[in-house]
Design a protein around this motif. Structure first.
Motif, PDB file in Angstrom:
ATOM      1  N   TYR A  27      44.779  38.847  38.402  1.00  0.00           N
ATOM      2  CA  TYR A  27      43.268  39.139  38.897  1.00  0.00           C
ATOM      3  C   TYR A  27      43.172  40.091  40.161  1.00  0.00           C
ATOM      4  N   VAL A  28      44.055  39.640  41.170  1.00  0.00           N
ATOM      5  CA  VAL A  28      43.943  40.546  42.374  1.00  0.00           C
ATOM      6  C   VAL A  28      44.298  41.878  42.169  1.00  0.00           C
ATOM      7  N   LEU A  29      45.580  42.037  41.275  1.00  0.00           N
ATOM      8  CA  LEU A  29      45.886  43.511  41.311  1.00  0.00           C
ATOM      9  C   LEU A  29      44.916  44.221  40.267  1.00  0.00           C
ATOM     10  N   VAL A  30      44.261  43.562  39.220  1.00  0.00           N
ATOM     11  CA  VAL A  30      43.584  44.293  38.478  1.00  0.00           C
ATOM     12  C   VAL A  30      42.006  44.572  39.028  1.00  0.00           C
ATOM     13  N   SER A  31      41.577  43.624  39.799  1.00  0.00           N
ATOM     14  CA  SER A  31      40.306  43.651  40.361  1.00  0.00           C
ATOM     15  C   SER A  31      40.418  44.501  41.440  1.00  0.00           C
ATOM     16  N   GLY A  32      41.531  44.420  42.192  1.00  0.00           N
ATOM     17  CA  GLY A  32      41.528  45.547  43.542  1.00  0.00           C
ATOM     18  C   GLY A  32      41.091  44.733  44.786  1.00  0.00           C
ATOM     19  N   CYS A  33      40.693  43.282  44.622  1.00  0.00           N
ATOM     20  CA  CYS A  33      40.234  42.580  45.677  1.00  0.00           C
ATOM     21  C   CYS A  33      41.199  42.353  46.623  1.00  0.00           C
ATOM     22  N   ALA A  34      40.847  41.949  47.925  1.00  0.00           N
ATOM     23  CA  ALA A  34      41.991  41.376  48.697  1.00  0.00           C
ATOM     24  C   ALA A  34      42.410  40.083  48.550  1.00  0.00           C
ATOM     25  N   TRP A  35      43.389  39.598  48.942  1.00  0.00           N
ATOM     26  CA  TRP A  35      44.045  38.383  48.822  1.00  0.00           C
ATOM     27  C   TRP A  35      43.117  37.522  48.976  1.00  0.00           C
ATOM     28  N   ARG A  36      42.455  37.554  50.137  1.00  0.00           N
ATOM     29  CA  ARG A  36      41.398  36.555  50.594  1.00  0.00           C
ATOM     30  C   ARG A  36      40.154  36.463  49.856  1.00  0.00           C
ATOM     31  N   GLY A  37      39.933  37.372  48.841  1.00  0.00           N
ATOM     32  CA  GLY A  37      38.801  37.383  47.912  1.00  0.00           C
ATOM     33  C   GLY A  37      39.402  36.609  46.487  1.00  0.00           C
ATOM     34  N   LEU A  38      40.245  36.072  46.574  1.00  0.00           N
ATOM     35  CA  LEU A  38      40.656  35.292  45.237  1.00  0.00           C
ATOM     36  C   LEU A  38      39.668  34.196  44.923  1.00  0.00           C
ATOM     37  N   PRO A  39      39.096  34.353  43.972  1.00  0.00           N
ATOM     38  CA  PRO A  39      38.204  33.068  43.597  1.00  0.00           C
ATOM     39  C   PRO A  39      38.837  31.693  43.557  1.00  0.00           C
ATOM     40  N   PRO A  40      38.243  30.792  43.975  1.00  0.00           N
ATOM     41  CA  PRO A  40      38.796  29.326  44.010  1.00  0.00           C
ATOM     42  C   PRO A  40      38.884  28.806  42.645  1.00  0.00           C
TER      43      PRO A  40
END
Length: 106
Positions: free
Chosen positions: A22-35
């Motif tokens: 999810y993080v790699l594909v979405s490009g979000c920061a690790w801190r943006g990982l949804p709960p």
């Protein structure tokens, strides 16, 4: 993923994999990982680092590249390299002038 030494329950590899992808594909920061993944950002990042060190990501990445190339979906006639520019500070200035005592001209 790792030996359990107390603390929280070990995260199943499938759950960890989904969070990392999810993080790699979405490009979000690790801190943006949804709960909703049920994995903390630090656990996901640590899993990514561990799996990177042992070479987990290389073969799938190369397989995807080969499939895209075989399908004619990759044009490698031009490539772009992204880089970050960071100031070297005073240490870099001393080295560039040969003042550090450990370079050419010393």
């Amino acid at each position: 993923m790792r030996l359990q030494r107390g603390g929280t329950q070990d995260t199943p590899d499938e759950t960890l994999f989904a969070a990392i992808i999810y993080v790699l594909v979405s490009g979000c920061a690790w801190r943006g990982l949804p709960p909703c993944f049920g994995v903390s950002k630090s656990t996901a990042h640590r899993g990514f680092l561990i799996w990177s060190r042992v070479g987990v990501w290389g073969p799938p990445y190369e397989a995807v590249l080969h499939r895209l190339e075989d399908a004619g979906l990759i044009d490698v006639s031009r490539e772009v390299l992204d880089s970050a520019h960071v100031g070297a500070g005073h240490a870099g200035l001393r080295r560039s002038r040969g003042l550090s005592g450990c370079g050419p001209g010393t």
